[in-house]
Design a protein around this motif. Sequence first.
Motif, PDB file in Angstrom:
ATOM      1  N   ASP A 154      -9.063   7.728   8.812  1.00 13.04           N
ATOM      2  CA  ASP A 154      -8.049   7.486   7.773  1.00 13.04           C
ATOM      3  C   ASP A 154      -8.075   6.053   7.257  1.00 13.04           C
ATOM      4  O   ASP A 154      -7.036   5.453   6.978  1.00 13.04           O
TER       5      ASP A 154
ATOM      6  N   GLN B  36       0.814  -1.215   0.000  1.00  7.41           N
ATOM      7  CA  GLN B  36       0.000   0.000   0.000  1.00  7.41           C
ATOM      8  C   GLN B  36       0.851   1.269   0.000  1.00  7.41           C
ATOM      9  O   GLN B  36       0.404   2.305  -0.501  1.00  7.41           O
TER      10      GLN B  36
ATOM     11  N   SER C 139      -4.582   4.212  -7.246  1.00  5.02           N
ATOM     12  CA  SER C 139      -3.767   4.183  -6.047  1.00  5.02           C
ATOM     13  C   SER C 139      -4.667   3.998  -4.830  1.00  5.02           C
ATOM     14  O   SER C 139      -5.884   3.839  -4.954  1.00  5.02           O
ATOM     15  N   TYR C 140      -4.053   3.995  -3.665  1.00  5.07           N
ATOM     16  CA  TYR C 140      -4.767   3.930  -2.393  1.00  5.07           C
ATOM     17  C   TYR C 140      -4.895   5.348  -1.822  1.00  5.07           C
ATOM     18  O   TYR C 140      -4.098   6.231  -2.136  1.00  5.07           O
ATOM     19  N   TYR C 141      -5.899   5.537  -0.984  1.00  2.22           N
ATOM     20  CA  TYR C 141      -6.036   6.824  -0.314  1.00  2.22           C
ATOM     21  C   TYR C 141      -6.711   6.606   1.033  1.00  2.22           C
ATOM     22  O   TYR C 141      -7.302   5.550   1.293  1.00  2.22           O
ATOM     23  N   ASN C 142      -6.617   7.606   1.902  1.00  3.44           N
ATOM     24  CA  ASN C 142      -7.240   7.548   3.223  1.00  3.44           C
ATOM     25  C   ASN C 142      -8.651   8.121   3.157  1.00  3.44           C
ATOM     26  O   ASN C 142      -8.840   9.274   2.755  1.00  3.44           O
TER      27      ASN C 142
ATOM     28  N   ASN D 245       0.949   4.204  -2.304  1.00  3.91           N
ATOM     29  CA  ASN D 245       0.941   5.643  -2.061  1.00  3.91           C
ATOM     30  C   ASN D 245       1.792   5.938  -0.824  1.00  3.91           C
ATOM     31  O   ASN D 245       1.386   5.636   0.301  1.00  3.91           O
TER      32      ASN D 245
ATOM     33  N   ASN E  60       2.276   8.556   0.703  1.00  4.86           N
ATOM     34  CA  ASN E  60       1.722   9.612   1.550  1.00  4.86           C
ATOM     35  C   ASN E  60       0.578   9.123   2.436  1.00  4.86           C
ATOM     36  O   ASN E  60      -0.074   9.942   3.099  1.00  4.86           O
ATOM     37  N   LEU E  61       0.332   7.831   2.447  1.00 10.46           N
ATOM     38  CA  LEU E  61      -0.730   7.306   3.297  1.00 10.46           C
ATOM     39  C   LEU E  61      -0.413   7.527   4.771  1.00 10.46           C
ATOM     40  O   LEU E  61       0.753   7.542   5.181  1.00 10.46           O
TER      41      LEU E  61
ATOM     42  N   ILE F 201      -7.975   3.106   4.891  1.00  6.88           N
ATOM     43  CA  ILE F 201      -7.303   2.985   3.599  1.00  6.88           C
ATOM     44  C   ILE F 201      -8.204   2.238   2.626  1.00  6.88           C
ATOM     45  O   ILE F 201      -8.621   1.105   2.891  1.00  6.88           O
TER      46      ILE F 201
ATOM     47  N   THR G 132      -9.173   1.715  -1.886  1.00  9.12           N
ATOM     48  CA  THR G 132      -8.594   1.727  -3.224  1.00  9.12           C
ATOM     49  C   THR G 132      -9.415   2.596  -4.158  1.00  9.12           C
ATOM     50  O   THR G 132     -10.649   2.547  -4.139  1.00  9.12           O
ATOM     51  N   GLU G 133      -8.740   3.385  -4.963  1.00  5.62           N
ATOM     52  CA  GLU G 133      -9.434   4.132  -6.004  1.00  5.62           C
ATOM     53  C   GLU G 133     -10.111   3.160  -6.974  1.00  5.62           C
ATOM     54  O   GLU G 133      -9.657   2.030  -7.165  1.00  5.62           O
TER      55      GLU G 133
END
Length: 667
Positions: free
Chosen positions: A496, A442, A522-525, A461, A463-464, A498, A500-501
């Motif tokens: 936050d 991730q 990508s992944y995001y929070n 990512n 920046n997670l 996690i 998946t887009e």
Amino acid sequence: MKTATDRGISRPRHLSLTVLASLLPFAALANDPVALEQQVITATQTAHSELSAPASVSVVTREELEKRPVYNLADAVKYLPGVHLNPSSAYGRQEIKIRGLDSDYTLLLVNGRRINSRDALTSNYANDFDLSAIPMAAVERIEVIRGPMTSLYGADAMGGVINVILRQPTNQTEAGVAYSYEHPTEGDSGDSHKTSAYLSGALVEDKLLGNLILDTTDQAAWQSDQLRLAGTDAAEKRQNVSAMGTLSWILDERQSVDLDMSYREDDRKARWNNAGAPQPLTTNVQEMDRWTLGLTHNGRWEGFNTRLRYYYEDVELMDDSQLMTNMRGAKGDVNQTNHTVDGQVSASLGNQLVTLGSEFRRTELTHNQNLGADTEVDQKAIYLQDEFSLGDLDVTLGGRWDHHETFGSEFSPRAYGVYNLTDNWVLKGGAGKAFKAPSISQADASYGVLACRGLCTVYGNPNLKPETSTSYEFGTQYQDERLEAGVMFFHNDIDDLIVTETTRLVFNPVLGRPVPLRSELSYYNLSKARIKGYELQGRYHLNEGLSVRANYTYSDSEDRETGDELDYTPKHVGNIGFDWRALPQLDLNLDYQYTGSQMVYVPALANSERSDAFHTVGIGARFHATNELTFNAGMNNLTNEKRDEVAQSVDHILMGRTLFVGFSYDI
């Protein structure tokens, strides 16, 4: 198992067994309380009964495992409260969800040590290799903690803990063999053969004890006319071979050293409908070899106990699947190695039982198609727990400090209380914080995982942020020799989270197949999510030969940003079971499971659709021909239930009616 008092440690007063408040009015029918044989250790790493444990605890015994065809941990725990099995691939793999949280948030332990290969094989198409890593023939019991236990076990325990307690070597010689065969009556193929053997005894009487467990499974791929593309597999082909052994050296009456080793070869093969299009039809081959080695020193001293251990796990994966070969056009060659060193001291200080422990973990990962270079991640932790009594109130306070070399430090506190209304009835509840650091896949931008059925790639990512949660639970439990009853309310706020887009697939007339609007994801929070609900559970012994057990879980999940319900989280899950000793040699059981409607993500629509509720019925019989020889037979999915068109559109197929037979011989 000895209690803490037996080991020379004074501790708060403990009571009896588990659980269900909707049945509490029937308590007047019960007789005097009985002493409990069942002990649990996962909730505090010290011995408790299920009733006195400062957590929501369920136990699956070896006797219960022998009633049904159980191939992995998912099969073993699927009837427990708060547990939901979610199809996590298009070809029959599953994940265990506890209180609505995905399998990534369920920590798997063997004798209190984590097992983990998810960085070696991780994708939207699942990794249940860890669930299958433990041969069921080696299992003595399974302890399931519902709710976060990060204060003891660190990251990955946000949803709960499944701790598999293995059969220990015995001084007396014991041996046994078992075989089972399962045959689907619907669809094509899918037959399964499972064989195991067990040997235990003393190499040097009262000094050196050992055991050896062998286990094999040969399961053919299963096809169903419910699949959208003929020739694909609704359940993959599996061939597993396991060997596990333990040597226990009793140094003296206070000290012992345990050495355990295991090897598992786990080969999978499936044909699946890549990208949901008529072509191509893709064959996935994944072969995993797993070696483990554990060395433990246990000390039982005057007023305190100690444990020091080292655990090594090596996972080799050959991945010749569309998920892997589409990335670089070559077979995947992946190696994950885990090293863990931990120590713990439990000591009696006045009327308090204090547990102090520390842990160091190193994960090493090499990947021929991902990562810019070999990756190494270190994590270390220290935890402290205090158990004491204030009159009729038993209190457990704990906290754990974790340091991840990439994501920094987190502190996870927890407080829990058990109030003894009577010797059979308690109120219990508590609160705690938990966290989960992003995995290597991730967080590393060079780690890509195929998605959109092979048409998109999800990259890490860096920046997670770590996911964090705050949880609360409160309930009541009752137990005597005829009735076990309880209700537990839970509330879990997650920050936050996690995710998946996603992207929409649209039909391209030139290529003649669906293509994604975006090929790189990508992944995001996700800012906030919330899961709350309650669990009811209980068992009532109508007479010496007949008992009924039931549980029901209500879960209300919400994405706090959109207000949407979380995917794959049914609001309603219920189980009812009957156990009947029809004759002195004949045991019968019936299990009914209801799974409510849930949101299912449909990649072709880039949207979630509601899938209808479904139910399954299973029946089983065990005939004790002699003291040594037992036969068993039964049927799963008796009514041949099928899931609706929404689930079938993503090839989440419920296996049809199956017959199983088997035997075991023990001496």
